[in-house]
Design a protein around this motif. Structure first.
Motif, PDB file in Angstrom:
ATOM      1  N   LEU A  47      34.499  45.649  55.045  1.00 52.53           N
ATOM      2  CA  LEU A  47      33.193  44.516  54.886  1.00 52.53           C
ATOM      3  C   LEU A  47      32.844  45.509  53.165  1.00 52.53           C
ATOM      4  CD1 LEU A  47      30.549  44.697  57.394  1.00 52.53           C
ATOM      5  CD2 LEU A  47      31.882  42.732  56.549  1.00 52.53           C
ATOM      6  N   THR A  48      32.463  46.924  53.204  1.00 50.58           N
ATOM      7  CA  THR A  48      32.483  47.800  51.907  1.00 50.58           C
ATOM      8  C   THR A  48      33.514  46.965  50.429  1.00 50.58           C
ATOM      9  OG1 THR A  48      31.785  49.076  53.334  1.00 50.58           O
ATOM     10  CG2 THR A  48      32.149  49.482  50.854  1.00 50.58           C
ATOM     11  N   ASN A  49      35.112  47.071  51.385  1.00 47.67           N
ATOM     12  CA  ASN A  49      35.984  46.531  50.065  1.00 47.67           C
ATOM     13  C   ASN A  49      35.695  45.275  50.085  1.00 47.67           C
ATOM     14  OD1 ASN A  49      37.013  49.055  50.747  1.00 47.67           O
ATOM     15  ND2 ASN A  49      38.443  48.275  51.964  1.00 47.67           N
ATOM     16  N   LEU A  50      35.276  44.117  50.564  1.00 48.16           N
ATOM     17  CA  LEU A  50      34.923  42.802  50.414  1.00 48.16           C
ATOM     18  C   LEU A  50      34.173  42.498  49.107  1.00 48.16           C
ATOM     19  CD1 LEU A  50      35.563  40.889  54.074  1.00 48.16           C
ATOM     20  CD2 LEU A  50      37.369  40.906  51.639  1.00 48.16           C
ATOM     21  N   GLU A  51      32.641  43.028  49.330  1.00 43.74           N
ATOM     22  CA  GLU A  51      31.230  43.266  49.075  1.00 43.74           C
ATOM     23  C   GLU A  51      32.165  43.424  47.089  1.00 43.74           C
ATOM     24  OE1 GLU A  51      29.364  46.019  51.072  1.00 43.74           O
ATOM     25  OE2 GLU A  51      28.482  44.174  51.894  1.00 43.74           O
ATOM     26  N   GLU A  52      32.980  44.972  47.157  1.00 39.62           N
ATOM     27  CA  GLU A  52      33.333  44.742  45.635  1.00 39.62           C
ATOM     28  C   GLU A  52      33.465  43.913  45.045  1.00 39.62           C
ATOM     29  OE1 GLU A  52      36.051  48.512  45.270  1.00 39.62           O
ATOM     30  OE2 GLU A  52      34.906  49.540  46.547  1.00 39.62           O
ATOM     31  N   TYR A  53      34.681  42.580  45.230  1.00 39.86           N
ATOM     32  CA  TYR A  53      35.165  40.994  45.235  1.00 39.86           C
ATOM     33  C   TYR A  53      34.065  40.141  44.882  1.00 39.86           C
ATOM     34  CZ  TYR A  53      39.555  43.043  46.402  1.00 39.86           C
ATOM     35  OH  TYR A  53      41.088  44.133  46.172  1.00 39.86           O
ATOM     36  N   LEU A  54      33.447  40.540  45.470  1.00 37.87           N
ATOM     37  CA  LEU A  54      31.988  39.926  45.251  1.00 37.87           C
ATOM     38  C   LEU A  54      30.437  39.466  44.006  1.00 37.87           C
ATOM     39  CD1 LEU A  54      30.339  39.031  48.912  1.00 37.87           C
ATOM     40  CD2 LEU A  54      32.083  37.446  47.712  1.00 37.87           C
ATOM     41  N   GLU A  55      30.571  41.045  43.565  1.00 37.04           N
ATOM     42  CA  GLU A  55      30.132  41.444  42.289  1.00 37.04           C
ATOM     43  C   GLU A  55      31.096  40.789  41.399  1.00 37.04           C
ATOM     44  OE1 GLU A  55      30.131  46.186  42.164  1.00 37.04           O
ATOM     45  OE2 GLU A  55      29.999  45.874  43.980  1.00 37.04           O
ATOM     46  N   GLN A  56      31.811  40.834  41.060  1.00 37.11           N
ATOM     47  CA  GLN A  56      32.839  39.348  39.996  1.00 37.11           C
ATOM     48  C   GLN A  56      33.647  38.679  40.216  1.00 37.11           C
ATOM     49  OE1 GLN A  56      34.422  43.280  38.061  1.00 37.11           O
ATOM     50  NE2 GLN A  56      32.635  43.271  37.099  1.00 37.11           N
ATOM     51  N   PRO A  57      32.675  37.920  41.265  1.00 35.51           N
ATOM     52  CA  PRO A  57      33.548  36.521  41.309  1.00 35.51           C
ATOM     53  C   PRO A  57      34.503  35.928  40.604  1.00 35.51           C
ATOM     54  CG  PRO A  57      30.841  35.975  40.836  1.00 35.51           C
ATOM     55  CD  PRO A  57      31.157  37.757  40.999  1.00 35.51           C
ATOM     56  N   ASP A  58      34.192  36.063  38.698  1.00 38.47           N
ATOM     57  CA  ASP A  58      34.835  35.085  38.424  1.00 38.47           C
ATOM     58  C   ASP A  58      35.693  35.939  37.712  1.00 38.47           C
ATOM     59  OD1 ASP A  58      33.649  32.738  37.920  1.00 38.47           O
ATOM     60  OD2 ASP A  58      32.108  34.115  36.890  1.00 38.47           O
ATOM     61  N   GLU A  59      36.075  37.204  37.989  1.00 40.92           N
ATOM     62  CA  GLU A  59      37.512  38.166  37.704  1.00 40.92           C
ATOM     63  C   GLU A  59      38.553  37.240  38.450  1.00 40.92           C
ATOM     64  OE1 GLU A  59      39.033  42.831  38.817  1.00 40.92           O
ATOM     65  OE2 GLU A  59      36.737  42.498  37.710  1.00 40.92           O
ATOM     66  N   THR A  60      39.674  37.383  37.485  1.00 43.46           N
ATOM     67  CA  THR A  60      40.866  37.499  37.535  1.00 43.46           C
ATOM     68  C   THR A  60      41.459  38.101  38.469  1.00 43.46           C
ATOM     69  OG1 THR A  60      41.441  35.712  35.832  1.00 43.46           O
ATOM     70  CG2 THR A  60      43.401  36.379  37.566  1.00 43.46           C
ATOM     71  N   LEU A  61      42.247  37.699  40.374  1.00 37.97           N
ATOM     72  CA  LEU A  61      42.402  38.430  40.820  1.00 37.97           C
ATOM     73  C   LEU A  61      44.053  38.270  41.088  1.00 37.97           C
ATOM     74  CD1 LEU A  61      40.227  37.106  44.086  1.00 37.97           C
ATOM     75  CD2 LEU A  61      40.130  39.121  42.445  1.00 37.97           C
ATOM     76  N   THR A  62      45.100  40.032  40.840  1.00 37.32           N
ATOM     77  CA  THR A  62      46.547  39.978  41.522  1.00 37.32           C
ATOM     78  C   THR A  62      46.803  39.462  43.031  1.00 37.32           C
ATOM     79  OG1 THR A  62      46.432  41.872  42.006  1.00 37.32           O
ATOM     80  CG2 THR A  62      45.907  41.478  39.779  1.00 37.32           C
ATOM     81  N   ASN A  63      47.894  38.875  42.514  1.00 42.87           N
ATOM     82  CA  ASN A  63      48.707  39.066  44.529  1.00 42.87           C
ATOM     83  C   ASN A  63      48.088  40.106  45.089  1.00 42.87           C
ATOM     84  OD1 ASN A  63      49.311  36.210  43.969  1.00 42.87           O
ATOM     85  ND2 ASN A  63      51.323  37.207  43.424  1.00 42.87           N
ATOM     86  N   GLU A  64      48.049  41.695  44.626  1.00 44.35           N
ATOM     87  CA  GLU A  64      48.306  42.311  44.984  1.00 44.35           C
ATOM     88  C   GLU A  64      46.313  42.640  46.096  1.00 44.35           C
ATOM     89  OE1 GLU A  64      49.715  42.825  43.128  1.00 44.35           O
ATOM     90  OE2 GLU A  64      51.323  43.237  43.694  1.00 44.35           O
ATOM     91  N   GLU A  65      45.629  42.093  44.993  1.00 46.19           N
ATOM     92  CA  GLU A  65      43.916  41.813  45.222  1.00 46.19           C
ATOM     93  C   GLU A  65      44.058  40.690  46.213  1.00 46.19           C
ATOM     94  OE1 GLU A  65      41.703  43.552  41.934  1.00 46.19           O
ATOM     95  OE2 GLU A  65      42.616  41.673  41.206  1.00 46.19           O
ATOM     96  N   LEU A  66      45.001  39.815  45.935  1.00 49.02           N
ATOM     97  CA  LEU A  66      44.602  38.401  47.409  1.00 49.02           C
ATOM     98  C   LEU A  66      44.600  38.696  48.148  1.00 49.02           C
ATOM     99  CD1 LEU A  66      45.364  35.461  44.520  1.00 49.02           C
ATOM    100  CD2 LEU A  66      43.044  36.641  45.675  1.00 49.02           C
ATOM    101  N   GLN A  67      45.989  39.473  48.654  1.00 53.10           N
ATOM    102  CA  GLN A  67      46.560  40.168  49.568  1.00 53.10           C
ATOM    103  C   GLN A  67      45.498  41.260  50.189  1.00 53.10           C
ATOM    104  OE1 GLN A  67      50.123  39.627  50.740  1.00 53.10           O
ATOM    105  NE2 GLN A  67      49.271  40.922  53.119  1.00 53.10           N
TER     106      GLN A  67
END
Length: 115
Positions: A47-67
């Motif tokens: 959950l903590t890992n996912l919350e970090e992504y929510l902080e910048q919802p418009d940041e471009t994500l790499t394939n590794e981040e999506l994985q």
């Protein structure tokens, strides 16, 4: 189109799943239900890992981040279904399962490779 949480339209899904898990874990704690502390800890880590992504919802994500997002979602679901031996909870998690499935399908459509 860039792969961001907002562009993929999964920001709200992830936000819902985090809130759901927080509420479920709080309920288990408040009702003194016997849960596996190791699994609860792993859920919280994901959950903590996912919350970090929510902080910048418009940041471009790499394939590794999506994985990584996909794996965290899978780990959370596995944890929810094995955290205790109360079978009723597996039925309660049906809405979470639906949102999770939709989110994972969106991630797969981005072309990330599943291991």
């Amino acid at each position: 189109m860039e792969n961001t949480l907002n562009n993929l339209e999964i920001y709200d899904n992830i936000k819902f799943m985090i809130k759901y898990c927080d509420t479920f874990l709080d309920y288990c704690h408040n009702e003194n239900l016997s849960i596996d502390g190791n699994i609860a800890g792993e859920i919280v880590d994901s959950l903590t890992n996912l919350e970090e992504y929510l902080e910048q919802p418009d940041e471009t994500l790499t394939n590794e981040e999506l994985q990584s997002i996909y794996e965290d979602l899978s780990d959370i679901y596995y944890g929810l279904t094995t955290i205790n031996d109360i079978k009723l909870f597996n039925n309660i998690h049906i809405v979470y399962s639906k949102v999770l499935k939709e989110t994972k399908e969106i991630l797969i459509k981005t072309g990330i490779e599943m291991e």
